[in-house]
Design an enzyme around this catalytic site. Structure first.
Site, PDB file in Angstrom:
ATOM      1  N   ASN A  13       0.861  -1.174   0.000  1.00  0.00           N
ATOM      2  CA  ASN A  13       0.000   0.000   0.000  1.00  0.00           C
ATOM      3  C   ASN A  13       0.905   1.233   0.000  1.00  0.00           C
ATOM      4  OD1 ASN A  13      -1.761   2.075   0.536  1.00  0.00           O
ATOM      5  ND2 ASN A  13      -2.787   1.047   2.243  1.00  0.00           N
ATOM      6  N   ARG A  19      -2.415  -1.893  -3.669  1.00  0.00           N
ATOM      7  CA  ARG A  19      -3.590  -1.047  -3.493  1.00  0.00           C
ATOM      8  C   ARG A  19      -3.481   0.151  -4.433  1.00  0.00           C
ATOM      9  NH1 ARG A  19      -4.813   3.700   0.610  1.00  0.00           N
ATOM     10  NH2 ARG A  19      -7.015   3.921   0.161  1.00  0.00           N
TER      11      ARG A  19
END
Ligand code: AMP
Length: 370
Positions: free
Chosen positions: A7, A66
């Protein structure tokens, strides 16, 4: 098979290594202040090199990234190739703060581990099932189409995960369960989930509208922007900064952390009191709207930092709704139970910790299977 979830934010890299199905966390970590003086890494390349060195990559089957904005192009997690990278690059104008960080993470990971399949998991994908009347702004249709102006919605991995977990908690199949999910973290959004599919959400073309957030305003009249520009003389950049960084709880009471707002409210601070009530009222307004959209809700679920940890916010946001079948049991709410509605209430009220990284890992392995 092991799955590494990355992420990449503008100044941080969060990572978690899973052993898949069912996902079990093996390692996790956070590299902060990337690119800042005295930070953990000079840039995303160095940050990701650090990640690769600190985790055991033997048996790594995939990397799940992500990605905040998938526009109208991605309704599901997608295996990354050059075309997908180009498409995510094409969406940078819609998410100038978010997509570039994900792109640098993808570029570095593909270079360091060229043989490992990589999957993009989008915050917007879950909301692609919202029908046209729920995503269309009533503005000039040609302008909207030319500039890709519509509601996209965000926090999709969290809403999807929490809606499914709610169905599991109630012992019902997700495709027969209607849930209003309230993701209340530093960013905050509401979602109406009908039979497992998103049909309405409070964020829009960007993550700015909807609920009141830590530092973001949520819904305001767009005329405020014209007024701030023409009358107050602020530039567009200054207005953007104000609405995204110094608005919300921060703007109302000088603190973006709900714990501090609550403390100061108990000490009699009127600004904190107003911030708290504005925050909770906005949630209630969306709950009312989404009850109407769904017609029937089986559950309302709170998640993320505030939703999981603040009995006060949960109680205030749903106060006075017993005629709609919503009633929180005070003892269960304060005790931190997962099911906090009273036995007689028609709509269950749940508290479910979100786990976006786990959802990304599951979406990643699903994309490789499909
Ligand atoms: P998240 O973005 O999900 O990590 O949520 C972060 C936010 O959760 C913080 O900024 C706090 O406002 C809030 N939070 C965390 N713990 C509590 C708590 N015990 N009570 C109220 N709010 C909390």
């Amino acid at each position: 098979m092991k799955i590494l979830v990355l992420n990449c934010g503008s100044s941080s890299v969060k990572y978690r290594l899973f052993d898949s199905t069912p996902p079990v966390t093996l390692t996790k970590g956070l590299i902060e202040r990337v690119g800042e003086a005295g930070g953990d890494a000079a840039d995303h390349t160095e940050a990701l090199q650090r990640v690769m060195e600190s985790v055991d990559l033997s048996g790594l089957g995939a990397i799940g990234h992500r990605v905040v904005h998938g526009g109208s192009l991605f309704s599901t997690a997608t295996i990354i190739d050059d075309k997908v990278v180009a498409a995510i690059e094409g969406l940078v104008p819609l998410a100038p703060l978010h997509n570039p960080a994900a792109l640098s993470g993808i570029a570095v990971a593909r270079k360091l581990l060229p043989d490992v399949p990589q999957v993009a998991v989008f915050d917007t994908a879950f909301h692609q099932t919202i029908p046209a009347d729920g995503v269309t702004y009533a503005i000039d249709a040609d302008l909207a189409s030319r500039w890709q102006i519509r509601r996209y919605g965000f926090h999709g991995t969290s809403h999807a995960y929490v809606a499914r977990e709610t169905a599991a908690l109630l012992g019902r199949p997700p495709e027969e369960t209607n849930v209003i999910t309230l993701h209340l973290g530093n960013g905050a959004s509401a979602c109406a989930v009908e039979r497992g599919r998103s049909v309405a959400t409070s964020m829009g073309m960007s993550p700015l509208p909807g609920l009141v957030m830590g530092t973001r305003s949520g819904d305001i009249d767009p005329t405020v922007l014209f007024h701030l520009h023409r009358t107050a003389g602020l530039t567009l950049d200054e207005i953007e900064h104000s609405l995204t960084r110094t608005a919300g709880l921060q703007g109302l009471a000088g603190a973006n952390d709900m714990r501090e707002i609550q403390r100061r409210r108990h000490d009699g601070d009127p600004a904190a009191e107003l911030a708290f009530t504005v925050y909770c009222r906005r949630i209630k307004e969306y709950v009312g709207a989404y009850l109407a959209v769904l017609g029937h809700a089986d559950a309302i679920t709170f998640t993320a930092g505030v939703g999981e940890n603040s009995p006060e916010v949960r109680a205030a946001a749903l106060h006075g709704l017993s005629t709609l079948g919503i009633d929180i049991d005070d003892t269960r709410n304060r005790r931190g139970d997962r099911l906090i509605s009273s036995d007689s209430a028609r709509v269950r009220v749940c508290v479910i910790p979100t786990d976006e990284e786990q959802e990304i890992a599951m979406e990643t392995s699903k994309a490789l299977r499909d």
